[in-house]
Motif scaffolding. Structure first.
Motif, PDB file in Angstrom:
ATOM      1  N   ASN A 223       8.456  -2.436  -8.949  1.00 50.03           N
ATOM      2  CA  ASN A 223       8.696  -2.362 -10.383  1.00 50.03           C
ATOM      3  C   ASN A 223       7.386  -2.558 -11.145  1.00 50.03           C
ATOM      4  O   ASN A 223       6.792  -3.633 -11.135  1.00 50.03           O
ATOM      5  N   GLN A 224       6.937  -1.507 -11.838  1.00 54.74           N
ATOM      6  CA  GLN A 224       5.666  -1.573 -12.558  1.00 54.74           C
ATOM      7  C   GLN A 224       5.649  -2.677 -13.622  1.00 54.74           C
ATOM      8  O   GLN A 224       4.643  -3.346 -13.801  1.00 54.74           O
ATOM      9  N   LYS A 225       6.759  -2.875 -14.302  1.00 49.51           N
ATOM     10  CA  LYS A 225       6.784  -3.841 -15.395  1.00 49.51           C
ATOM     11  C   LYS A 225       6.481  -5.254 -14.919  1.00 49.51           C
ATOM     12  O   LYS A 225       5.972  -6.085 -15.658  1.00 49.51           O
ATOM     13  N   GLU A 226       6.810  -5.542 -13.669  1.00 48.07           N
ATOM     14  CA  GLU A 226       6.597  -6.883 -13.131  1.00 48.07           C
ATOM     15  C   GLU A 226       5.140  -7.113 -12.725  1.00 48.07           C
ATOM     16  O   GLU A 226       4.753  -8.228 -12.416  1.00 48.07           O
ATOM     17  N   LEU A 227       4.338  -6.046 -12.727  1.00 48.79           N
ATOM     18  CA  LEU A 227       2.990  -6.146 -12.178  1.00 48.79           C
ATOM     19  C   LEU A 227       1.887  -6.075 -13.225  1.00 48.79           C
ATOM     20  O   LEU A 227       0.731  -6.327 -12.916  1.00 48.79           O
ATOM     21  N   ILE A 228       2.224  -5.734 -14.452  1.00 45.31           N
ATOM     22  CA  ILE A 228       1.206  -5.447 -15.455  1.00 45.31           C
ATOM     23  C   ILE A 228       0.215  -6.583 -15.631  1.00 45.31           C
ATOM     24  O   ILE A 228      -0.986  -6.369 -15.692  1.00 45.31           O
ATOM     25  N   ASN A 229       0.671  -7.797 -15.692  1.00 45.85           N
ATOM     26  CA  ASN A 229      -0.237  -8.929 -15.922  1.00 45.85           C
ATOM     27  C   ASN A 229      -0.360  -9.811 -14.688  1.00 45.85           C
ATOM     28  O   ASN A 229      -0.508 -11.025 -14.780  1.00 45.85           O
ATOM     29  N   ASN A 230      -0.317  -9.196 -13.544  1.00 47.60           N
ATOM     30  CA  ASN A 230      -0.285  -9.978 -12.309  1.00 47.60           C
ATOM     31  C   ASN A 230      -1.399  -9.577 -11.343  1.00 47.60           C
ATOM     32  O   ASN A 230      -1.215  -9.538 -10.141  1.00 47.60           O
ATOM     33  N   LYS A 231      -2.582  -9.230 -11.899  1.00 49.89           N
ATOM     34  CA  LYS A 231      -3.691  -8.810 -11.053  1.00 49.89           C
ATOM     35  C   LYS A 231      -4.545 -10.012 -10.658  1.00 49.89           C
ATOM     36  O   LYS A 231      -4.922 -10.831 -11.491  1.00 49.89           O
ATOM     37  N   ASP A 232      -4.841 -10.108  -9.376  1.00 54.02           N
ATOM     38  CA  ASP A 232      -5.708 -11.167  -8.879  1.00 54.02           C
ATOM     39  C   ASP A 232      -7.120 -10.619  -8.718  1.00 54.02           C
ATOM     40  O   ASP A 232      -7.349  -9.416  -8.728  1.00 54.02           O
ATOM     41  N   SER A 233      -8.076 -11.505  -8.528  1.00 53.55           N
ATOM     42  CA  SER A 233      -9.487 -11.096  -8.511  1.00 53.55           C
ATOM     43  C   SER A 233      -9.968 -10.829  -7.091  1.00 53.55           C
ATOM     44  O   SER A 233     -10.941 -11.415  -6.643  1.00 53.55           O
ATOM     45  N   TYR A 234      -9.289  -9.950  -6.381  1.00 55.59           N
ATOM     46  CA  TYR A 234      -9.785  -9.589  -5.054  1.00 55.59           C
ATOM     47  C   TYR A 234      -9.835  -8.075  -4.877  1.00 55.59           C
ATOM     48  O   TYR A 234      -9.044  -7.337  -5.458  1.00 55.59           O
ATOM     49  N   PHE A 235     -10.805  -7.658  -4.112  1.00 52.97           N
ATOM     50  CA  PHE A 235     -10.858  -6.282  -3.639  1.00 52.97           C
ATOM     51  C   PHE A 235      -9.992  -6.233  -2.380  1.00 52.97           C
ATOM     52  O   PHE A 235      -9.918  -7.197  -1.633  1.00 52.97           O
ATOM     53  N   LEU A 236      -9.385  -5.074  -2.131  1.00 54.70           N
ATOM     54  CA  LEU A 236      -8.535  -4.933  -0.962  1.00 54.70           C
ATOM     55  C   LEU A 236      -8.921  -3.693  -0.163  1.00 54.70           C
ATOM     56  O   LEU A 236      -9.028  -2.597  -0.719  1.00 54.70           O
ATOM     57  N   TYR A 237      -9.143  -3.882   1.129  1.00 50.94           N
ATOM     58  CA  TYR A 237      -9.215  -2.749   2.040  1.00 50.94           C
ATOM     59  C   TYR A 237      -7.972  -2.809   2.909  1.00 50.94           C
ATOM     60  O   TYR A 237      -7.669  -3.848   3.496  1.00 50.94           O
ATOM     61  N   TYR A 238      -7.272  -1.677   3.017  1.00 59.71           N
ATOM     62  CA  TYR A 238      -6.179  -1.633   3.993  1.00 59.71           C
ATOM     63  C   TYR A 238      -6.210  -0.295   4.712  1.00 59.71           C
ATOM     64  O   TYR A 238      -6.540   0.731   4.147  1.00 59.71           O
ATOM     65  N   GLY A 239      -5.896  -0.351   5.992  1.00 61.96           N
ATOM     66  CA  GLY A 239      -5.959   0.834   6.835  1.00 61.96           C
ATOM     67  C   GLY A 239      -6.504   0.466   8.206  1.00 61.96           C
ATOM     68  O   GLY A 239      -6.525  -0.704   8.594  1.00 61.96           O
ATOM     69  N   ARG A 240      -6.957   1.475   8.915  1.00 57.47           N
ATOM     70  CA  ARG A 240      -7.495   1.248  10.252  1.00 57.47           C
ATOM     71  C   ARG A 240      -8.855   0.548  10.160  1.00 57.47           C
ATOM     72  O   ARG A 240      -9.711   0.935   9.371  1.00 57.47           O
ATOM     73  N   VAL A 241      -9.023  -0.492  10.956  1.00 56.37           N
ATOM     74  CA  VAL A 241     -10.294  -1.230  10.970  1.00 56.37           C
ATOM     75  C   VAL A 241     -11.122  -0.660  12.120  1.00 56.37           C
ATOM     76  O   VAL A 241     -11.030  -1.091  13.265  1.00 56.37           O
ATOM     77  N   SER A 242     -11.923   0.359  11.811  1.00 60.41           N
ATOM     78  CA  SER A 242     -12.717   1.046  12.822  1.00 60.41           C
ATOM     79  C   SER A 242     -14.033   1.524  12.200  1.00 60.41           C
ATOM     80  O   SER A 242     -14.191   1.514  10.980  1.00 60.41           O
ATOM     81  N   LYS A 243     -14.962   1.913  13.044  1.00 58.85           N
ATOM     82  CA  LYS A 243     -16.316   2.235  12.584  1.00 58.85           C
ATOM     83  C   LYS A 243     -16.344   3.307  11.520  1.00 58.85           C
ATOM     84  O   LYS A 243     -17.057   3.205  10.518  1.00 58.85           O
ATOM     85  N   GLU A 244     -15.570   4.390  11.752  1.00 58.45           N
ATOM     86  CA  GLU A 244     -15.641   5.523  10.831  1.00 58.45           C
ATOM     87  C   GLU A 244     -15.097   5.205   9.446  1.00 58.45           C
ATOM     88  O   GLU A 244     -15.363   5.908   8.477  1.00 58.45           O
TER      89      GLU A 244
END
Length: 398
Positions: A223-244
């Protein structure tokens, strides 16, 4: 209409499978009938109702002599031709939508549909038609590679692109020579869908057929409305953890800059992650737990070294109102509008990267979040995507 989805894996193996299942669900919601054909596997989530799925070939379990026979079947399979013919005898589709089928299923099945006058659409999920290794990346050199795109497929053999194996690389090159030589990709595919202009441009160098660019889609996940003012101060990487994927290279930079980084995923480079005050490894996450982590990030960061087609990480991030920092190449440059829905950075330029990361960190605004979400709604939503795909189906049937 009746749509047959074909893919070698019939479980959630990766992005191609995720897309195929999501598209199929959406088609069913519109009242279309959908069935699947692919390989037998214990993880399959699709029932083999006619008992004619292709056999799964696990090379590592075979003897040397068995591998020779199996190799032939990964290039041209009479057995799979027989199996798909039997399937079509039981259930005749109006449209066949093909995804990943090279090796295992093999392009040999394409001629079957042509003989039965069934129109075929293919979504191009990777660079298989122009790169025998299908990754446009040489892991031995740790660099992108487009030698085969316009040059000889023998480059795959010379560079031993498949796992540094001369044998596997030769098989890959032979398959490319065979089906391009027989003109299968022009004669037996009626319409191509490419999720990016980048991939369309590459494939167009060897394929003379209609290729329509339609980016991948996702449903709005939270739900977008629940997230508007809920940003934390982190960068996020998600996916495969590999060299490429490039994530390991930027960990020490973000730590030096005291920028918080969360890492979600798994892969052969996980052991290289050094957790600290600013670096947090969360392991693999799925479903709503993953989407909540994404939704509350300041930025999603994707420093990929290799070319990406239409990264689902970007589509998912935008659907949750999260801007993305991406590499300055391939599909990233099409999806991310620099300064509007995120930022494009040169992650190879170590002299400027620290300053650039600090700059984009300081430029985060609510407008970035809103623009990222608007781009999703206007371009990457399920409805937008489905309308275009169904239009292709209908145009082939008229």
């Amino acid at each position: 209409m009746r749509v047959l989805q074909i893919n070698k894996f019939l479980y959630n193996m990766g992005g191609a499978e995720t897309y195929m299942f999501k598209l199929s669900e959406a088609l069913k919601e519109l009242g279309h009938e959908v069935k699947f054909w692919g390989m037998k596997h214990s993880k399959n989530i699709i029932e083999d109702e006619f008992d004619c799925f292709a056999d799964c070939i696990e090379f590592y379990e075979l003897s040397s002599i068995q591998k020779i026979t199996a190799t032939h079947n990964t290039i041209y399979s009479k057995k799979n031709i027989k199996k798909i013919n039997y399937f079509l005898d039981q259930w005749m589709p109006d449209i066949v939508h093909i995804h990943n089928y090279n090796f295992q299923l093999t392009p040999s099945i394409l001629k079957v549909f042509h003989k039965r006058n069934i129109k075929v659409v293919q979504t191009i999920h990777d660079s298989q038609m122009v790169c025998p290794y299908h990754r446009l990346y040489n892991f031995q050199r740790e660099s992108t590679c487009v030698k085969c795109v316009e040059g000889s497929f023998s480059n795959c053999i010379k560079d031993k692109c498949f796992d540094n194996s001369l044998f596997k690389s030769t098989i890959g090159a032979l398959e490319s020579y065979l089906y391009h030589g027989l003109n299968y990709y022009n004669k037996y595919i009626n319409h191509y869908i490419s999720p990016s202009q980048f991939l369309k441009n590459l494939v167009s160098k060897r394929v003379n057929q209609t290729i329509e660019v339609i980016p991948n889609f996702v449903d709005v996940l939270l739900n977008q409305k629940e997230l508007i003012n809920n940003k934390d101060s982190y960068f996020l990487y998600y996916g495969r953890v590999s060299k490429e994927k490039g994530i390991i290279d930027i960990i020490p930079i973000l730590e030096k800059l005291k920028l918080n980084l969360y890492i979600v995923g798994n892969g052969d480079e996980v052991s290289q992650i050094k957790q600290s005050e600013y670096i947090t490894y969360l392991g693999p996450k799925y479903g709503e737990e993953l989407f909540s982590i994404i939704a509350n990030a300041k930025y999603v960061i994707q420093p990929s070294k290799w070319f990406e087609n239409c990264p689902m990480t970007i589509v998912e991030s935008f659907s949750l109102g999260v801007p993305v920092i991406g590499a300055n190449h391939s599909g990233f440059k099409e999806l991310i509008e620099d300064g509007a829905t995120g930022f494009i950075l040169d992650f190879t330029n170590k002299e400027t990267l620290e300053d650039e990361l600090l700059r984009v960190d300081s430029l985060y605004t609510e407008a970035l979040r809103q623009q990222a979400y608007k781009f999703y709604v206007d371009t990457l939503s399920k409805q937008q995507h489905l309308t275009k795909v169904v239009k292709i189906y209908e145009s082939l049937l008229t």
